[in-house]
Design an enzyme around this catalytic site. Structure first.
Site, PDB file in Angstrom:
ATOM      1  N   SER A 198       0.839  -1.203   0.000  1.00  0.00           N
ATOM      2  CA  SER A 198       0.000   0.000   0.000  1.00  0.00           C
ATOM      3  C   SER A 198       0.872   1.250   0.000  1.00  0.00           C
ATOM      4  CB  SER A 198      -0.879  -0.012   1.251  1.00  0.00           C
ATOM      5  OG  SER A 198      -1.566   1.213   1.381  1.00  0.00           O
ATOM      6  N   THR A 236     -10.194   3.397 -14.878  1.00  0.00           N
ATOM      7  CA  THR A 236      -9.163   4.303 -15.393  1.00  0.00           C
ATOM      8  C   THR A 236      -8.064   4.484 -14.344  1.00  0.00           C
ATOM      9  OG1 THR A 236     -10.807   5.409 -16.730  1.00  0.00           O
ATOM     10  CG2 THR A 236      -8.767   6.627 -16.329  1.00  0.00           C
ATOM     11  N   CYS A 324     -11.658   2.383  22.736  1.00  0.00           N
ATOM     12  CA  CYS A 324     -12.140   3.733  22.411  1.00  0.00           C
ATOM     13  C   CYS A 324     -11.348   4.369  21.274  1.00  0.00           C
ATOM     14  CB  CYS A 324     -12.009   4.637  23.620  1.00  0.00           C
ATOM     15  SG  CYS A 324     -12.445   3.832  25.138  1.00  0.00           S
TER      16      CYS A 324
HETATM   17  N1  PLP Z   1      -2.912  -4.556   5.832  1.00  0.00           N
HETATM   18  C1  PLP Z   1      -2.218  -4.053   6.840  1.00  0.00           C
HETATM   19  C2  PLP Z   1      -1.261  -4.928   7.577  1.00  0.00           C
HETATM   20  C3  PLP Z   1      -2.376  -2.719   7.210  1.00  0.00           C
HETATM   21  O1  PLP Z   1      -1.670  -2.219   8.229  1.00  0.00           O
HETATM   22  C4  PLP Z   1      -3.285  -1.916   6.479  1.00  0.00           C
HETATM   23  C5  PLP Z   1      -3.522  -0.520   6.878  1.00  0.00           C
HETATM   24  O2  PLP Z   1      -3.355  -0.155   8.013  1.00  0.00           O
HETATM   25  C6  PLP Z   1      -3.977  -2.491   5.408  1.00  0.00           C
HETATM   26  C7  PLP Z   1      -3.766  -3.816   5.104  1.00  0.00           C
HETATM   27  C8  PLP Z   1      -4.938  -1.698   4.576  1.00  0.00           C
HETATM   28  O3  PLP Z   1      -4.247  -0.851   3.717  1.00  0.00           O
HETATM   29  P1  PLP Z   1      -5.006   0.393   3.051  1.00  0.00           P
HETATM   30  O4  PLP Z   1      -5.210   1.399   4.137  1.00  0.00           O
HETATM   31  O5  PLP Z   1      -4.107   0.864   1.976  1.00  0.00           O
HETATM   32  O6  PLP Z   1      -6.299  -0.128   2.530  1.00  0.00           O
END
Ligand code: PLP
Length: 391
Positions: A198, A236, A324
């Protein structure tokens, strides 16, 4: 007040080089890469350059990279593709400590009739290999195990898991959202079939991700429509963000040593000081196999939310596993899966650093946090007898 940002596992600052590189794509180079005319068509080449940079960071071939909108989409796509590709196999394996991007998705599949095995972890967040081995069978369509946990930083044994799965010809997906750009990854030597990453965790903007799909892996698209990404992900292209991810990956590659040395040193300095200055703290997670930037510490008998609010007054940003603060009604499922007592989960704080974290910032946090913990303990009905020991 400039924040002291120690919440980089939640999201990161866009690198200045990345922010600069994408500017032309909003004002001058705004065409559609699928257009026949040169104005749009020239973007195609730039997307391919970005793809090559993303691939290089993880040792993949460019054609093995599919751009997505985020880590969540990459995770969903990988698992969905596996179950669609092997429709007769109705069993999925994952872990109890996955990010909701995987955990909620496999639970969704379970509601649809798939059998789901969730591998437990021990008190240090370590994967239960015996449980995993016993869960495998000829009906297993896919195994999805995260590379490192976002809350504790614990690195899971994906090499070992992947080697077992290769022998049995079972698809293996890993969520490497927290590891890409923080520790070296080379899919050439890693037995994984699919890997998610990501952008916003490695100094690119939010809203861009990628999925590595090893050449030869059966693939079924999740988002269906146009022919973009060779028919593997319609829609796109988010050109500016794809360019951004390319630049961010290139920068990350050059900065891996900094992550391993500078970031780890500052994390250890912070952690050691907090352990020394407060009584009965506990580090959550296996410190011998952990991301260099992450520290998850519990200050028992203090509310994590209260700590966050107090340190926020000083501009310090971190996060907590208490209910919380996590946006849900339940405290951290990761710390619960590790069997951490509730009093410790409620007082857990995650500090996550980046290559932009400075020594001065860490010194300031070391100065500010211990007296706050001490003060909050005096307010806790359980904390009074412990305050004596707090320096
Ligand atoms: N997987 C892990 C281990 C993450 O820490 C995160 C986001 O915190 C995600 C997936 C999701 O990524 P995105 O926020 O790009 O959808």
């Amino acid at each position: 007040m400039k924040p002291i940002y120690l919440d980089n596992n939640a999201t990161t600052a866009v690198a200045p080089e990345v922010a600069e590189a994408i500017q032309p794509y909003y004002h001058e180079l705004y065409g559609n890469p699928s257009s026949m005319h040169l104005f749009g068509g020239q973007l195609h080449r730039r997307i391919e350059e970005a793809r090559a940079k993303v691939a290089a960071l993880i040792g993949a071939e460019p054609e093995e990279i599919i751009f997505t909108s985020c880590g969540t989409e990459s995770d969903n796509t990988a698992i969905m593709s596996a179950v669609e590709s092997y429709p007769h196999k109705r069993h999925v394996i994952s872990t109890r400590v996955e990010h909701p991007a995987v955990l909620s998705f496999v639970r969704h599949l379970a509601r649809k009739g798939y059998r789901l095995s969730l591998v437990p972890v021990d008190a240090m967040g370590r994967f239960d290999m015996d449980f995993f081995m016993k869960s495998l069978d000829e009906n297993t369509a896919v195994v999805s195990v995260m590379h490192a946990n976002n809350e504790t930083g614990v690195i899971l044994p994906i090499e070992e898991i992947g080697a077992i799965l290769r022998e049995r010809n079972i698809l293996f997906h890993t969520d490497a959202v927290q590891t890409t750009g923080k520790i070296p990854i080379n899919v050439k030597g890693l037995p994984v079939d699919m890997l998610s990453l990501s952008g916003h965790k490695l100094h690119a903007p939010k809203g861009i991700g990628a999925l590595y799909v090893k050449k030869g892996t059966r693939f079924y698209p999740y988002i269906i429509g146009g022919h973009q990404e060779h028919g593997r992900r319609a829609g796109t292209e988010n050109v500016a963000s794809i360019i951004a991810l390319g630049v961010a990956c290139e920068l990350a590659q050059g900065n891996l040593k900094i992550e391993a040395v500078h970031v780890a040193r500052l994390r250890d300095k912070l952690e050691n000081a907090l352990l020394e200055k407060c009584p009965d703290p506990r580090i959550n997670g296996d410190t011998s196999r952990r991301l260099p930037n992450t520290s998850n510490i519990s200050f028992e008998y203090v509310e994590g939310e209260a700590i966050l609010l107090r340190i926020d007054e000083f501009g310090i940003c971190a996060s907590s596993g208490s209910a919380c603060t996590s946006g849900s009604l339940e405290p951290s499922h990761v710390l619960r899966a590790m069997g951490i007592p509730f009093t410790a989960i409620h007082g857990s704080i995650r500090f996550s650093l980046s290559r932009y974290t400075t020594e001065e910032e860490i010194d300031k946090v070391i100065e500010i946090v211990p007296p706050i913990i001490k003060e909050l303990r005096t307010l806790s009905p359980y904390g009074k007898e412990r305050i004596i020991k707090c320096s």
